[in-house]
Design a protein around this motif. Structure first.
Motif, PDB file in Angstrom:
ATOM      1  N   GLU A  58       0.804  -1.215   0.000  1.00  0.00           N
ATOM      2  CA  GLU A  58       0.000   0.000   0.000  1.00  0.00           C
ATOM      3  C   GLU A  58       0.843   1.275   0.000  1.00  0.00           C
ATOM      4  O   GLU A  58       0.461   2.274  -0.593  1.00  0.00           O
ATOM      5  N   ARG A  59       1.973   1.250   0.680  1.00  0.00           N
ATOM      6  CA  ARG A  59       2.879   2.399   0.744  1.00  0.00           C
ATOM      7  C   ARG A  59       4.275   1.887   1.095  1.00  0.00           C
ATOM      8  O   ARG A  59       4.443   0.727   1.451  1.00  0.00           O
ATOM      9  N   VAL A  60       5.252   2.776   1.051  1.00  0.00           N
ATOM     10  CA  VAL A  60       6.590   2.481   1.548  1.00  0.00           C
ATOM     11  C   VAL A  60       6.927   3.528   2.604  1.00  0.00           C
ATOM     12  O   VAL A  60       7.035   4.725   2.293  1.00  0.00           O
ATOM     13  N   SER A 156       5.803   7.550  -0.251  1.00  0.00           N
ATOM     14  CA  SER A 156       4.993   7.331  -1.453  1.00  0.00           C
ATOM     15  C   SER A 156       4.126   8.526  -1.826  1.00  0.00           C
ATOM     16  O   SER A 156       4.018   8.885  -2.996  1.00  0.00           O
ATOM     17  N   GLY A 157       3.463   9.128  -0.840  1.00  0.00           N
ATOM     18  CA  GLY A 157       2.478  10.159  -1.143  1.00  0.00           C
ATOM     19  C   GLY A 157       1.128   9.509  -1.314  1.00  0.00           C
ATOM     20  O   GLY A 157       0.612   8.868  -0.396  1.00  0.00           O
ATOM     21  N   ALA A 158       0.525   9.628  -2.477  1.00  0.00           N
ATOM     22  CA  ALA A 158      -0.718   8.906  -2.747  1.00  0.00           C
ATOM     23  C   ALA A 158      -0.443   7.412  -2.621  1.00  0.00           C
ATOM     24  O   ALA A 158       0.657   6.933  -2.921  1.00  0.00           O
ATOM     25  N   GLY A 159      -1.444   6.657  -2.144  1.00  0.00           N
ATOM     26  CA  GLY A 159      -1.265   5.217  -1.971  1.00  0.00           C
ATOM     27  C   GLY A 159      -0.803   4.542  -3.251  1.00  0.00           C
ATOM     28  O   GLY A 159      -1.116   5.004  -4.367  1.00  0.00           O
ATOM     29  N   LEU A 160      -0.066   3.453  -3.133  1.00  0.00           N
ATOM     30  CA  LEU A 160       0.494   2.783  -4.308  1.00  0.00           C
ATOM     31  C   LEU A 160      -0.579   2.162  -5.205  1.00  0.00           C
ATOM     32  O   LEU A 160      -0.287   1.779  -6.332  1.00  0.00           O
ATOM     33  N   HIS A 161      -1.820   2.071  -4.706  1.00  0.00           N
ATOM     34  CA  HIS A 161      -2.886   1.577  -5.588  1.00  0.00           C
ATOM     35  C   HIS A 161      -3.237   2.614  -6.656  1.00  0.00           C
ATOM     36  O   HIS A 161      -3.838   2.260  -7.677  1.00  0.00           O
ATOM     37  N   LYS A 162      -2.832   3.849  -6.458  1.00  0.00           N
ATOM     38  CA  LYS A 162      -3.130   4.898  -7.437  1.00  0.00           C
ATOM     39  C   LYS A 162      -2.048   4.910  -8.504  1.00  0.00           C
ATOM     40  O   LYS A 162      -1.112   5.701  -8.479  1.00  0.00           O
ATOM     41  N   ARG A 163      -2.205   4.011  -9.465  1.00  0.00           N
ATOM     42  CA  ARG A 163      -1.201   3.862 -10.527  1.00  0.00           C
ATOM     43  C   ARG A 163      -1.190   5.075 -11.453  1.00  0.00           C
ATOM     44  O   ARG A 163      -0.170   5.358 -12.081  1.00  0.00           O
ATOM     45  N   GLY A 164      -2.360   5.733 -11.589  1.00  0.00           N
ATOM     46  CA  GLY A 164      -2.447   6.871 -12.489  1.00  0.00           C
ATOM     47  C   GLY A 164      -3.337   6.637 -13.693  1.00  0.00           C
ATOM     48  O   GLY A 164      -3.701   7.592 -14.383  1.00  0.00           O
ATOM     49  N   LEU A 174     -12.605  -1.878  -7.417  1.00  0.00           N
ATOM     50  CA  LEU A 174     -11.646  -2.759  -6.759  1.00  0.00           C
ATOM     51  C   LEU A 174     -10.292  -2.075  -6.782  1.00  0.00           C
ATOM     52  O   LEU A 174      -9.833  -1.620  -7.835  1.00  0.00           O
ATOM     53  N   LYS A 175      -9.630  -1.972  -5.619  1.00  0.00           N
ATOM     54  CA  LYS A 175      -8.328  -1.318  -5.577  1.00  0.00           C
ATOM     55  C   LYS A 175      -7.327  -2.065  -6.449  1.00  0.00           C
ATOM     56  O   LYS A 175      -7.320  -3.301  -6.496  1.00  0.00           O
ATOM     57  N   PRO A 217       4.134  -1.049 -11.959  1.00  0.00           N
ATOM     58  CA  PRO A 217       2.897  -0.295 -11.746  1.00  0.00           C
ATOM     59  C   PRO A 217       3.095   1.164 -11.389  1.00  0.00           C
ATOM     60  O   PRO A 217       2.211   1.984 -11.593  1.00  0.00           O
ATOM     61  N   GLY A 218       4.280   1.515 -10.861  1.00  0.00           N
ATOM     62  CA  GLY A 218       4.532   2.906 -10.485  1.00  0.00           C
ATOM     63  C   GLY A 218       5.325   3.682 -11.511  1.00  0.00           C
ATOM     64  O   GLY A 218       5.870   4.746 -11.213  1.00  0.00           O
ATOM     65  N   LEU A 219       5.355   3.179 -12.729  1.00  0.00           N
ATOM     66  CA  LEU A 219       6.207   3.782 -13.760  1.00  0.00           C
ATOM     67  C   LEU A 219       5.751   5.183 -14.164  1.00  0.00           C
ATOM     68  O   LEU A 219       6.572   6.024 -14.545  1.00  0.00           O
ATOM     69  N   SER A 220       4.458   5.461 -14.067  1.00  0.00           N
ATOM     70  CA  SER A 220       3.930   6.718 -14.614  1.00  0.00           C
ATOM     71  C   SER A 220       3.295   7.621 -13.551  1.00  0.00           C
ATOM     72  O   SER A 220       2.358   8.352 -13.833  1.00  0.00           O
ATOM     73  N   ARG A 221       3.798   7.572 -12.327  1.00  0.00           N
ATOM     74  CA  ARG A 221       3.232   8.415 -11.278  1.00  0.00           C
ATOM     75  C   ARG A 221       4.342   9.077 -10.471  1.00  0.00           C
ATOM     76  O   ARG A 221       5.523   8.745 -10.630  1.00  0.00           O
ATOM     77  N   ASP A 222       3.942   9.981  -9.625  1.00  0.00           N
ATOM     78  CA  ASP A 222       4.903  10.726  -8.816  1.00  0.00           C
ATOM     79  C   ASP A 222       4.935  10.157  -7.399  1.00  0.00           C
ATOM     80  O   ASP A 222       4.017   9.444  -6.978  1.00  0.00           O
TER      81      ASP A 222
END
Length: 386
Positions: A58-60, A156-164, A174-175, A217-222
């Motif tokens: 969910e986060r780091v 992380s900031g926004a939760g890691l489920h928010k791929r963008g 569904l998350k 999954p986190g390739l395109s987010r901040d």
């Protein structure tokens, strides 16, 4: 700070999935810790890699302190001991969030106030000036459990489920992190057909594509850590370069269908946002009529259930109907996430596996109905297939 501990929170029921993901990323020594996964002696490069690559965490969190905390004096003194200037600049903006379970300290406003004062006092003693908090943002968590405190910083900031990619609203989504876990808990591999007969906004088929193509999954987010002066620029750059290097190009057979034509259009849009629309066959159709000519495949769905979109009669009927579909595709593996306790009875057979998970705060079961094993000649190159 050159090395530190990291904590990765994950939803109840998928801790083992996250540990397997960490193992695949060459972090074999992860330990479960109060509902979180702990990694020791990590670097900024690890912070970047985990944020970019983790599918179900969910986060780091960066864990900067761990101590006995029976009272507010202990809270203040221990937080102030940490050299906060190693991370925060004199203009850093920081907020304090709290968690308290079975602790003598339970007043969240008081915990926040004491923790923020301790940090501000320490920074003032180092910089010799009042903080204006106009710079980069830090979110600091004070987590209390049984009078033990962990002081964590969210990288992380926004939760890691928010791929963008999921930018438009949809009822009862569904998350993404949960969807990725459901796929990892199945017998799916990229050589099999994948289907979702209740695709909704498209999360499951999109996450299936990301996994099969090895797209991080986190390739395109901040991320928050990218804006911190304490984090070297090359850490994030390395993670992105590695993510691009490991991507795959391959043929996939992924089917996404829903009885709601607007949902299918939304799923198409989100797949386009994720860059995987060309890998998914979309269709408007009733799940009761689902059929696929592939001999072996995996169907994973999160059908409507009473607490969200339908009533109990609808839930019962869906389970009965999907049991009938399964009989026509009995070489397939079917998986359903549902809170309905009578799902197996209505489906018509006992699940081969059942795991408790939570979706949007609702306690659910993940039901696995396994089909016949493919012939050995069909699986000799597929060690993870059933």
């Amino acid at each position: 700070m050159n090395t530190f501990d990291l904590l990765i929170p994950c939803a109840t029921g998928i801790e083992a999935v996250v540990k397997r993901q960490l193992d695949a990323l060459s972090y074999p020594d992860a330990k479960a810790y109060n509902g979180r996964i702990r990694l020791t002696n990590m670097s900024w490069q690890d912070v970047a890699l985990l944020n970019v690559f983790l599918r179900s965490g969910e986060r780091v969190f960066l864990n900067v302190a761990h101590f006995d905390c029976p009272d507010f004096d202990a809270l203040y003194d221990n937080i102030k001991q940490f050299d906060w200037h190693q991370l925060l600049q004199k203009d850093s903006k920081f907020t304090v969030i709290t968690k308290s379970v079975h602790s003598k300290l339970f007043a969240h406003n008081a915990i926040q106030s004491v923790a923020k004062k301790a940090i501000a006092d320490k920074l003032y003693s180092h910089y010799g000036t009042t903080l204006d908090e106009s710079g980069s943002e830090f979110v600091i968590e004070v987590a209390l459990l049984d009078d033990i405190a962990d002081i964590n910083i969210d990288t992380s900031g926004a939760g890691l489920h928010k791929r963008g990619y999921r930018t438009l609203p949809y009822s009862a989504p569904l998350k993404e992190t949960t969807a990725a876990a459901l796929i990892d808990l199945s017998y799916y591999n990229a050589d099999k057909t994948f289907a979702d007969a209740f695709c909704g906004s498209g999360t499951l088929p999109i996450e299936c594509c990301l996994k099969a193509l090895n797209i991080a999954p986190g390739l395109s987010r901040d991320f928050l850590f990218r804006h911190w002066q304490c984090c070297p620029d090359n850490a994030y750059k390395y993670a992105i370069e590695r993510a691009k290097d490991v991507q795959k190009v391959r043929k996939l057979d992924i089917v996404a269908s829903d009885i709601d034509s607007q949902a299918v259009e939304l799923a198409k849009f989100h797949a386009r946002q994720a860059g995987v629309e060309q890998y998914i066959r979309f269709a408007v159709g009733d799940a009761r009529n689902f059929y696929c000519p592939s001999s072996y495949g995996v169907l994973i769905s999160n059908p409507p259930y009473g607490e969200r979109l339908g009533d109990i009669q609808q839930v019962q009927q869906i389970a009965k109907d999907m049991g009938k579909v399964y009989k026509k595709l009995d070489n397939w593996n079917f998986y359903f996430l549902s809170p309905f306790q009578g799902f197996e009875r209505c489906f018509g057979r006992r699940a081969d596996k059942k795991r408790k998970l939570y979706n949007a705060g609702i306690e659910c079961s993940y039901y696995s109905f396994c089909g016949a094993k493919p012939p050995r000649t069909a699986t000799k190159d597929l060690p993870d297939s059933k």
